[in-house]
Design a protein around this motif. Sequence first.
Motif, PDB file in Angstrom:
ATOM      1  N   VAL A 237      45.276  37.186  38.101  1.00  0.00           N
ATOM      2  CA  VAL A 237      46.174  38.309  37.844  1.00  0.00           C
ATOM      3  C   VAL A 237      45.418  39.543  37.359  1.00  0.00           C
ATOM      4  O   VAL A 237      46.026  40.490  36.877  1.00  0.00           O
ATOM      5  CB  VAL A 237      47.254  37.916  36.814  1.00  0.00           C
ATOM      6  CG1 VAL A 237      48.177  36.871  37.391  1.00  0.00           C
ATOM      7  CG2 VAL A 237      46.619  37.404  35.531  1.00  0.00           C
ATOM      8  N   ARG A 238      44.112  39.541  37.481  1.00  0.00           N
ATOM      9  CA  ARG A 238      43.332  40.733  37.158  1.00  0.00           C
ATOM     10  C   ARG A 238      43.237  41.616  38.398  1.00  0.00           C
ATOM     11  O   ARG A 238      44.005  41.493  39.329  1.00  0.00           O
ATOM     12  CB  ARG A 238      41.941  40.324  36.663  1.00  0.00           C
ATOM     13  CG  ARG A 238      41.948  39.694  35.274  1.00  0.00           C
ATOM     14  CD  ARG A 238      40.569  39.309  34.812  1.00  0.00           C
ATOM     15  NE  ARG A 238      40.618  38.647  33.509  1.00  0.00           N
ATOM     16  CZ  ARG A 238      39.596  37.999  32.972  1.00  0.00           C
ATOM     17  NH1 ARG A 238      38.451  37.915  33.621  1.00  0.00           N
ATOM     18  NH2 ARG A 238      39.708  37.423  31.794  1.00  0.00           N
ATOM     19  N   HIS A 239      42.274  42.515  38.395  1.00  0.00           N
ATOM     20  CA  HIS A 239      42.098  43.409  39.528  1.00  0.00           C
ATOM     21  C   HIS A 239      41.895  42.591  40.806  1.00  0.00           C
ATOM     22  O   HIS A 239      41.215  41.561  40.790  1.00  0.00           O
ATOM     23  CB  HIS A 239      40.874  44.303  39.289  1.00  0.00           C
ATOM     24  CG  HIS A 239      40.794  45.476  40.212  1.00  0.00           C
ATOM     25  ND1 HIS A 239      40.408  45.361  41.524  1.00  0.00           N
ATOM     26  CD2 HIS A 239      41.081  46.782  40.003  1.00  0.00           C
ATOM     27  CE1 HIS A 239      40.428  46.552  42.086  1.00  0.00           C
ATOM     28  NE2 HIS A 239      40.847  47.437  41.190  1.00  0.00           N
ATOM     29  N   PRO A 240      42.494  43.012  41.930  1.00  0.00           N
ATOM     30  CA  PRO A 240      42.349  42.233  43.174  1.00  0.00           C
ATOM     31  C   PRO A 240      40.909  41.994  43.578  1.00  0.00           C
ATOM     32  O   PRO A 240      40.613  40.997  44.254  1.00  0.00           O
ATOM     33  CB  PRO A 240      43.064  43.115  44.210  1.00  0.00           C
ATOM     34  CG  PRO A 240      44.037  43.912  43.425  1.00  0.00           C
ATOM     35  CD  PRO A 240      43.392  44.161  42.083  1.00  0.00           C
ATOM     36  N   VAL A 242      38.583  40.971  41.703  1.00  0.00           N
ATOM     37  CA  VAL A 242      38.071  39.768  41.034  1.00  0.00           C
ATOM     38  C   VAL A 242      38.203  38.562  41.955  1.00  0.00           C
ATOM     39  O   VAL A 242      37.269  37.777  42.128  1.00  0.00           O
ATOM     40  CB  VAL A 242      38.806  39.540  39.711  1.00  0.00           C
ATOM     41  CG1 VAL A 242      38.361  38.231  39.068  1.00  0.00           C
ATOM     42  CG2 VAL A 242      38.574  40.697  38.750  1.00  0.00           C
ATOM     43  N   ALA A 243      39.371  38.387  42.549  1.00  0.00           N
ATOM     44  CA  ALA A 243      39.575  37.271  43.479  1.00  0.00           C
ATOM     45  C   ALA A 243      38.661  37.383  44.689  1.00  0.00           C
ATOM     46  O   ALA A 243      38.115  36.384  45.158  1.00  0.00           O
ATOM     47  CB  ALA A 243      41.038  37.218  43.921  1.00  0.00           C
ATOM     48  N   SER A 244      38.477  38.602  45.197  1.00  0.00           N
ATOM     49  CA  SER A 244      37.613  38.793  46.357  1.00  0.00           C
ATOM     50  C   SER A 244      36.163  38.463  46.045  1.00  0.00           C
ATOM     51  O   SER A 244      35.469  37.832  46.835  1.00  0.00           O
ATOM     52  CB  SER A 244      37.728  40.237  46.874  1.00  0.00           C
ATOM     53  OG  SER A 244      39.062  40.529  47.234  1.00  0.00           O
ATOM     54  N   MET A 245      35.709  38.897  44.870  1.00  0.00           N
ATOM     55  CA  MET A 245      34.311  38.648  44.495  1.00  0.00           C
ATOM     56  C   MET A 245      34.041  37.169  44.280  1.00  0.00           C
ATOM     57  O   MET A 245      32.976  36.675  44.647  1.00  0.00           O
ATOM     58  CB  MET A 245      33.975  39.441  43.227  1.00  0.00           C
ATOM     59  CG  MET A 245      33.852  40.939  43.450  1.00  0.00           C
ATOM     60  SD  MET A 245      33.262  41.807  41.989  1.00  0.00           S
ATOM     61  CE  MET A 245      34.618  41.538  40.853  1.00  0.00           C
ATOM     62  N   LEU A 246      35.005  36.452  43.676  1.00  0.00           N
ATOM     63  CA  LEU A 246      34.784  35.039  43.404  1.00  0.00           C
ATOM     64  C   LEU A 246      34.696  34.205  44.670  1.00  0.00           C
ATOM     65  O   LEU A 246      34.185  33.097  44.632  1.00  0.00           O
ATOM     66  CB  LEU A 246      35.911  34.505  42.504  1.00  0.00           C
ATOM     67  CG  LEU A 246      35.871  34.983  41.057  1.00  0.00           C
ATOM     68  CD1 LEU A 246      37.070  34.463  40.272  1.00  0.00           C
ATOM     69  CD2 LEU A 246      34.580  34.579  40.370  1.00  0.00           C
ATOM     70  N   THR A 247      35.205  34.719  45.771  1.00  0.00           N
ATOM     71  CA  THR A 247      35.096  33.978  47.031  1.00  0.00           C
ATOM     72  C   THR A 247      33.704  34.066  47.634  1.00  0.00           C
ATOM     73  O   THR A 247      33.355  33.258  48.505  1.00  0.00           O
ATOM     74  CB  THR A 247      36.120  34.501  48.049  1.00  0.00           C
ATOM     75  OG1 THR A 247      35.865  35.886  48.306  1.00  0.00           O
ATOM     76  CG2 THR A 247      37.534  34.335  47.521  1.00  0.00           C
ATOM     77  N   VAL A 248      32.895  35.043  47.211  1.00  0.00           N
ATOM     78  CA  VAL A 248      31.559  35.216  47.775  1.00  0.00           C
ATOM     79  C   VAL A 248      30.451  35.008  46.757  1.00  0.00           C
ATOM     80  O   VAL A 248      29.279  34.878  47.127  1.00  0.00           O
ATOM     81  CB  VAL A 248      31.407  36.618  48.404  1.00  0.00           C
ATOM     82  CG1 VAL A 248      32.381  36.793  49.544  1.00  0.00           C
ATOM     83  CG2 VAL A 248      31.606  37.725  47.376  1.00  0.00           C
ATOM     84  N   LEU A 249      30.781  34.991  45.469  1.00  0.00           N
ATOM     85  CA  LEU A 249      29.741  34.834  44.433  1.00  0.00           C
ATOM     86  C   LEU A 249      29.538  33.362  44.074  1.00  0.00           C
ATOM     87  O   LEU A 249      30.459  32.571  44.151  1.00  0.00           O
ATOM     88  CB  LEU A 249      30.143  35.633  43.184  1.00  0.00           C
ATOM     89  CG  LEU A 249      30.209  37.145  43.349  1.00  0.00           C
ATOM     90  CD1 LEU A 249      30.661  37.793  42.054  1.00  0.00           C
ATOM     91  CD2 LEU A 249      28.852  37.696  43.768  1.00  0.00           C
TER      92      LEU A 249
END
Length: 249
Positions: A237-240, A242-249
């Motif tokens: 539920v943070r900035h969108p 965050v979810a995008s970065m966690l998919t590639v990091l």
Amino acid sequence: MAKRPARHHPQSKSNSVIALYPTDNSWHPLGEDEDGEAGRDKSYMRKVRPQSEGQKQLMEAIRAHNLSVALGPAGTGKTFLAISAAVEAFDEGKVSRIILSRPAVEAGESLGFLPGDLQDKLAPYLRPLYDALSDRLGGKRLRACIADGTIEVAPIAYMRGRTLNNAFIVIDEAQNCTYGQIKMLLTRLGWHSTMVLTGDPDQTDLLPGLSGLADIANRLRSLPDVAVVDLAESDIVRHPLVASMLTVL
């Protein structure tokens, strides 16, 4: 000398005057709260609603079990929902105190020796818990509860040897605890108490192989009276980004 006739302002008639503050009892400048009490300015949240299916499952699990484990990436609301459940249980009289704990582990950098007494030294590590409590209780009530001991924020090291009865216990950042530390914390659970363990097994600050959260969670899944809830990127539920970065990091 002739007396001047009185002047009558065209807007002095009652039907042309608009009251800035109505005199009826159904209105108040500060609005009306859910209990029908007007005039109280609230700077904290009274009700917390889940923002995703995973958060809904976590809230239901906490209500139905004395021990719950919340696993998931950053931003999924693990800590905030656990503390919100603790505040609700405290307000409803289900528990008489709230105990929050997290390991004092630095995130990849050494802060050195911090000045002040014990509370001053631990403040940087426990700040996220104070922030979540302040959002739910407000600063004034939070300070009062900490002063009288109904809310206790303590490091992991101070939990050994205690039996926590009639309390709501939240263990935050459990991925920075070893297997032995988590086992010690779980055995602190006393009568009429609820415990929530939160953490992200993929984001530990310990050396590889030292974190015991994933192992503990896998072992507890077989117990019917323990709820293990897995949150995913869709629950962030943070900035969108965050979810995008966690998919590639």
